[in-house]
Design an enzyme around this catalytic site. Structure first.
Site, PDB file in Angstrom:
ATOM      1  N   LYS A 199      -9.886  13.843   3.447  1.00 27.43           N
ATOM      2  CA  LYS A 199      -8.900  12.643   3.624  1.00 27.43           C
ATOM      3  C   LYS A 199      -7.850  12.734   4.961  1.00 27.43           C
ATOM      4  CE  LYS A 199      -7.491  13.678  -0.528  1.00 27.43           C
ATOM      5  NZ  LYS A 199      -7.504  12.484  -1.307  1.00 27.43           N
ATOM      6  N   ARG A 200      -7.351  11.691   5.384  1.00 23.06           N
ATOM      7  CA  ARG A 200      -6.409  11.933   6.256  1.00 23.06           C
ATOM      8  C   ARG A 200      -5.389  13.127   6.055  1.00 23.06           C
ATOM      9  NH1 ARG A 200      -5.860   7.984  10.386  1.00 23.06           N
ATOM     10  NH2 ARG A 200      -4.590   9.319  11.078  1.00 23.06           N
ATOM     11  N   HIS A 205       0.937  -1.186   0.020  1.00 27.02           N
ATOM     12  CA  HIS A 205       0.064  -0.079   0.008  1.00 27.02           C
ATOM     13  C   HIS A 205       0.590   1.279  -0.103  1.00 27.02           C
ATOM     14  CE1 HIS A 205      -4.166  -1.337   0.635  1.00 27.02           C
ATOM     15  NE2 HIS A 205      -3.598  -2.352   1.067  1.00 27.02           N
ATOM     16  N   THR A 237      -8.691   6.175  -2.993  1.00 25.72           N
ATOM     17  CA  THR A 237     -10.119   5.816  -3.361  1.00 25.72           C
ATOM     18  C   THR A 237     -11.270   6.849  -3.253  1.00 25.72           C
ATOM     19  OG1 THR A 237     -10.131   4.915  -1.055  1.00 25.72           O
ATOM     20  CG2 THR A 237      -9.783   3.079  -2.821  1.00 25.72           C
ATOM     21  N   LYS A 256     -14.781   7.773  -5.280  1.00 24.30           N
ATOM     22  CA  LYS A 256     -16.217   8.063  -4.606  1.00 24.30           C
ATOM     23  C   LYS A 256     -16.773   9.439  -5.236  1.00 24.30           C
ATOM     24  CE  LYS A 256     -14.317   5.880  -0.695  1.00 24.30           C
ATOM     25  NZ  LYS A 256     -13.765   6.176   0.857  1.00 24.30           N
ATOM     26  N   LYS A 273      -0.305  14.684   1.232  1.00 24.46           N
ATOM     27  CA  LYS A 273      -1.927  15.031   0.406  1.00 24.46           C
ATOM     28  C   LYS A 273      -1.926  16.179   0.227  1.00 24.46           C
ATOM     29  CE  LYS A 273      -3.964  10.472   2.518  1.00 24.46           C
ATOM     30  NZ  LYS A 273      -4.761   9.954   1.505  1.00 24.46           N
TER      31      LYS A 273
HETATM   32  C1  PLP Z   1     -12.428   6.531   1.179  1.00 30.08           C
HETATM   33  C2  PLP Z   1     -12.292   6.942   2.303  1.00 30.08           C
HETATM   34  C3  PLP Z   1     -10.831   7.299   2.918  1.00 30.08           C
HETATM   35  C4  PLP Z   1      -9.730   7.379   1.578  1.00 30.08           C
HETATM   36  O1  PLP Z   1      -9.750   8.484   1.083  1.00 30.08           O
HETATM   37  P1  PLP Z   1      -8.504   8.935   0.238  1.00 30.08           P
HETATM   38  O2  PLP Z   1      -8.826  10.253  -0.213  1.00 30.08           O
HETATM   39  O3  PLP Z   1      -8.309   7.941  -0.771  1.00 30.08           O
HETATM   40  O4  PLP Z   1      -7.329   9.124   1.244  1.00 30.08           O
HETATM   41  C5  PLP Z   1     -10.525   7.619   3.968  1.00 30.08           C
HETATM   42  N1  PLP Z   1     -11.439   7.854   5.027  1.00 30.08           N
HETATM   43  C6  PLP Z   1     -12.753   7.497   4.873  1.00 30.08           C
HETATM   44  C7  PLP Z   1     -13.575   7.575   5.886  1.00 30.08           C
HETATM   45  C8  PLP Z   1     -12.949   7.169   3.509  1.00 30.08           C
HETATM   46  O5  PLP Z   1     -14.459   6.881   3.212  1.00 30.08           O
END
Ligand code: PLP
Length: 838
Positions: free
Chosen positions: A562-563, A371, A670, A674, A568
């Site tokens: 995101k985190r 990952h 991911t 979405k 990022k």
């Molecule tokens: C999809 C998702 C992530 C991953 O988000 P990235 O933008 O790909 O880092 C992290 N936390 C939650 C709650 C998510 O639903």
């Protein structure tokens, strides 16, 4: 329950409800309320109603679960075991209802009983047993494996406390415990009979057994693992799998002896030591180095899971020689890498296999998903810790390494650097075990999570291992489950898609492409826009409730969720926000596109710089939102406590998706999928799955900017000083000055000096280097927004072209190319664009 053959029904719009089934559901809910919760309807709280409804639903799921289990067992089907320290599940109630085809009928039943389903839904706490993308991927995969009728079990840890709850206090992040089990958990079934001993410490004795060396491990400590199962229902309820989470306890919790002597303290100390293993989830951005408890967690869940699957296999097949024909074990990142040594130990020490045969079985059974390539995130453990905690496993690692290094020597005779680079032991940094190398050597397939990430794996961290074991590395680009991230999160869009593409779109995402023909159609655009507006109004309401900030739903909703991490680059986004703010102030009557910048995300508790970035976002928000000169053209919002449920509200309301990581650093992403699936346009770098998203949606429907991975590597080699780019960019210079001199923190002007300094002289993440390109891309987004039909068309085309990012496609690829298990033949196969393009 009489109706065991019950078929899920998916009422078409306007189809009447089955009165008999409705009456039965109401009866079951009321019975649960009385007999399982011990309340009658008059005194039940909302939470009681939620529990009763969940239990009524669980009964129906359990019937299907047992049937599915019996079918798989009778047919002797190969099983997949997905080992992951994280499962970021979120809520299950409406997810399970939807997949069972019972959403509508339960809503009516509950309404008749005087309670509202959307209200009850909020009573369920998020199961946040994960940090972010990696854990959410595991949850999406569980749902897709059930949908594709693949017999599978997810194995993990039942943490007492999931990821911390984030509270923002005066702009600063504070962490509070996540007591997700406080009110019980109606989904799980404890399996008190499924208990395994997990050993630690002690020493190893070697005896001669008829000329063969036999190792006997005499552990110093034993902990027990107890199973809790949560059923995971696939789409249309065809198949149900279990998520089996392990909880830890001390073998004799009462220690009668000590208690009788009145020594309660030492008796309970031992108990706490055992139970500490499943107390909490480790935050991923915290270096786990030296954290003994983390290694204990890893071995605990690996050992329990392997013992469990071996027992199951033996009870059906009676021997272990055939293990890999009936069992596929997927390691989600290096956290379960100990499976390599534990499986060897079970085969050689406990079942008398010869080493070479055991090794063949192990490699054929295991596969590993990488990952991350970030060097600081590659897991290693001090040899000394291993020796103390897992002495027999260390011996096994050494023996694997001997045969492995012999192979390396044969491949590159005399090449010491090559041997050092592939070795399972890092000799340079004080002798440490490299978990990535261990997982690689012990697996028949190693996959990256996007095309670019897999390429980089071959070129960087696993370059030499790839040379030694050619053909093992493969790519499996991540995906997301459309049931949660489209149907449930965005019911209005789903209705429009059903109306336009037909109900087949619910089963076959390729049907989404039918809306392409309507992308410029004025009527369709109008409907599409009204769906988005509806979702934006819901988010605006939530922002008003939680933060007291009023945002205009007709403004461009620009989201980065995101985190919080330097790579990022939330910092790039907020610097651009500052620059935009300054430009608007310079020219308040200019033709500005009203924007709402929406941020959400947690920073690891120990990651001070990331927490300072959160404070900066909130300080900028405070100034911008209260500046009358801005006239509402720009708002900045930081929504606290990002989790799956919050994501489900923000994503359908997004116009613009920020995927702006430093190129080469985001393995896949991911969140990007979405958002695009829900009609947001992406502004992003050529990183991770953004590249494949661009390939699918078309370069004209995404805003790409910034340096590419190769450029980043070259620039880093030249040094991290960014004075050159700052000198050429008055906007960047001014924004950095404003932050550095305390314009956004007048009470503490030095607060962000460290950030300003890093932007100027230590630009490792290329924030300054990419600024101009990003600012320009944002202005081209503005220009596009001002031509509504063109924007809407691009947004529609994003939705239409995202089918390939369904996790059903990803799982199908794992099934066919890594696990060799058959999938439900009714699900469509989606070709990889890259293959099609040749
Ligand atoms: C999809 C998702 C992530 C991953 O988000 P990235 O933008 O790909 O880092 C992290 N936390 C939650 C709650 C998510 O639903």
């Amino acid at each position: 329950m009489q109706d065991q053959s019950f078929q899920p029904n998916f009422p078409a719009a306007g189809q009447p409800i089955d009165e008999l089934a409705l009456a039965e559901i109401k009866g079951t809910i009321l019975a649960k309320l009385r007999l399982a919760i011990g309340k009658d309807a008059g005194m039940a709280t909302k939470h009681d109603w939620y529990q009763a409804a969940a239990l009524a639903l669980r009964d129906r799921i359990v019937h299907r679960w047992l049937t599915a289990e019996k079918h798989s067992y009778d047919a002797g089907r190969k099983r997949v075991y997905y080992l992951s320290l994280e499962f970021l599940i979120g809520r299950l109630f409406t997810d399970a209802l939807n997949n069972m085809g019972l959403l509508k009928i339960f809503e009516v039943a509950l309404g008749d009983l005087g309670v509202s389903l959307p209200e009850l839904r909020k009573c369920e706490p998020d199961a946040a047993l994960g940090n972010g993308g990696l854990g959410r991927l595991a949850a999406c995969f569980m749902e897709s494996m059930a949908t594709l009728s693949i017999p599978a079990i997810g194995y993990g840890i039942r943490y007492d406390y999931g990821l911390f709850r984030q509270i923002i206090n005066q702009g600063w992040q504070q962490e509070y415990p996540d007591e997700w089990l406080g009110f019980g958990n109606p989904w799980e079934l404890q399996r008190p009979e499924v208990i395994y001993d997990i050993n630690f410490g002690g020493g190893v004795e070697h005896v001669d057994d008829k000329g063969r060396d036999r190792a006997i491990w005499h552990p110093g400590e034993t902990v027990q693992a107890i199973a809790y199962d949560t059923p995971i229902v696939g789409w249309r309820g065809q198949h149900v799998n279990a998520l089996r989470l392990w909880s830890a306890r001390s073998p004799d919790p009462l220690k009668l002896d000590a208690f009788n002597k009145g020594d309660y303290v030492s008796a309970s100390a031992e108990q706490s030591r055992a139970e500490a293993i499943c107390k909490f989830l480790y935050p991923n951005d915290e270096s786990p180095a030296g954290r003994e408890l983390r290694l204990r967690q890893e071995y605990f869940f690996v050992s329990a899971s392997l013992q469990d699957l071996i027992k199951r296999h033996l009870s059906s097949d009676g021997q272990l020689r055939s293990l890999s024909s009936k069992v596929a074990v997927q390691l989600n990142d290096t956290h379960p890498s100990l499976a390599v040594t534990e499986l060897m130990r079970i085969l050689v020490d406990l079942h008398n296999f010869r080493w070479d045969e055991a090794w063949k079985i192990t490699v054929a059974t295991l596969s590993y998903t990488n990952h991350t390539l970030l060097p600081e995130a590659l897991e290693t453990w001090p040899v000394e810790l291993f020796e103390r905690l897992l002495p027999r496993h260390l011996e096994i690692i050494y023996r694997i390494n001997v045969q492995h290094l012999a192979l390396a020597e044969a491949r590159a005779p005399g090449d010491i650097d090559f041997r050092a680079s592939v070795s399972l032991i890092d000799e340079k940094s004080g002798r440490r075990v490299r978990m990535g190398q261990l997982a690689f050597v012990g697996s028949h397939r190693i996959n990256g999570v996007s095309a670019m990430h897999s390429d980089l794996m071959r070129e960087t961290v696993f370059h030499d291992l790839n040379h030694l074991y050619p053909g093992r590395i493969t790519n499996k680009t991540n995906g997301i489950t459309f049931r949660r991230w489209l149907m449930l999160a965005n019911p209005k869009l789903t209705d429009l898609l059903r109306e336009t593409c037909g109900d087949a779109v619910l089963d076959d995402p390729t049907q989404l492409s039918l809306i392409e023909a309507r992308a410029s159609d004025v009527e369709f655009q109008k409907k599409f826009r009204s769906v988005k507006l509806h979702n934006k109004m819901a988010l605006a309401r939530l922002i008003g409730e939680r933060l007291g900030i009023k945002v205009d739903p007709s403004a461009l909703f620009d989201v980065q969720i995101k985190r919080i991490h330097e790579y990022k680059r939330q910092l790039l986004n907020i610097i651009e926000t500052v620059a935009l703010y300054q430009s608007i102030k310079d020219d308040p009557d200019g033709n500005w596109v009203p924007r709402v910048k929406i941020f959400a995300g947690k920073a690891a508790a120990s990651y001070r710089y990331a927490k300072l970035i959160i404070k900066l976002i909130n300080d900028v928000a405070e100034v911008v939102n209260n500046d009358p000169a801005i006239g509402g053209k720009l708002k900045v919002v930081f929504l606290p406590d990002y989790n799956v449920s919050l994501a489900e509200v923000i994503i359908p309301a997004a116009d613009l998706s920020e995927q702006i990581s430093t190129a080469g650093m985001e393995a896949s992403g991911t969140g990007n999928m979405k958002l695009s699936l829900n009609g947001a346009l992406t502004i992003g770098t050529l990183d991770g799955a953004n590249i494949e998203i661009r390939d699918h949606v078309g370069a004209e429907n995404i805003a790409i900017f910034g340096m590419e991975a190769g450029d980043v590597m070259i620039r880093r080699k030249q040094g991290l000083d960014a004075s050159d780019v700052i000198r050429k960019s008055p906007k960047l210079q001014r924004a950095i000055n404003a932050i550095g001199t305390g314009e956004f923190s007048p009470g503490d002007p030095g607060r962000f000096e460290s950030i300003a300094h890093a932007l100027r002289y230590l630009d490792h993440y290329m924030v300054s280097a990419d600024f101009d390109s990003y600012y320009e891309a944002q202005r081209s987004v503005d220009a596009r927004w001002q031509v509504a039909p063109a924007w809407t068309r691009a947004s529609i085309l994003n939705v239409a072209r995202m089918a390939w990012f369904s996790s059903d496609r990803t799982i199908r690829e794992y099934a066919e190319e890594i696990w060799t298990v058959p999938v439900n033949p009714t699900t469509p196969l989606l070709p990889n664009l890259r293959d099609v393009a040749g």
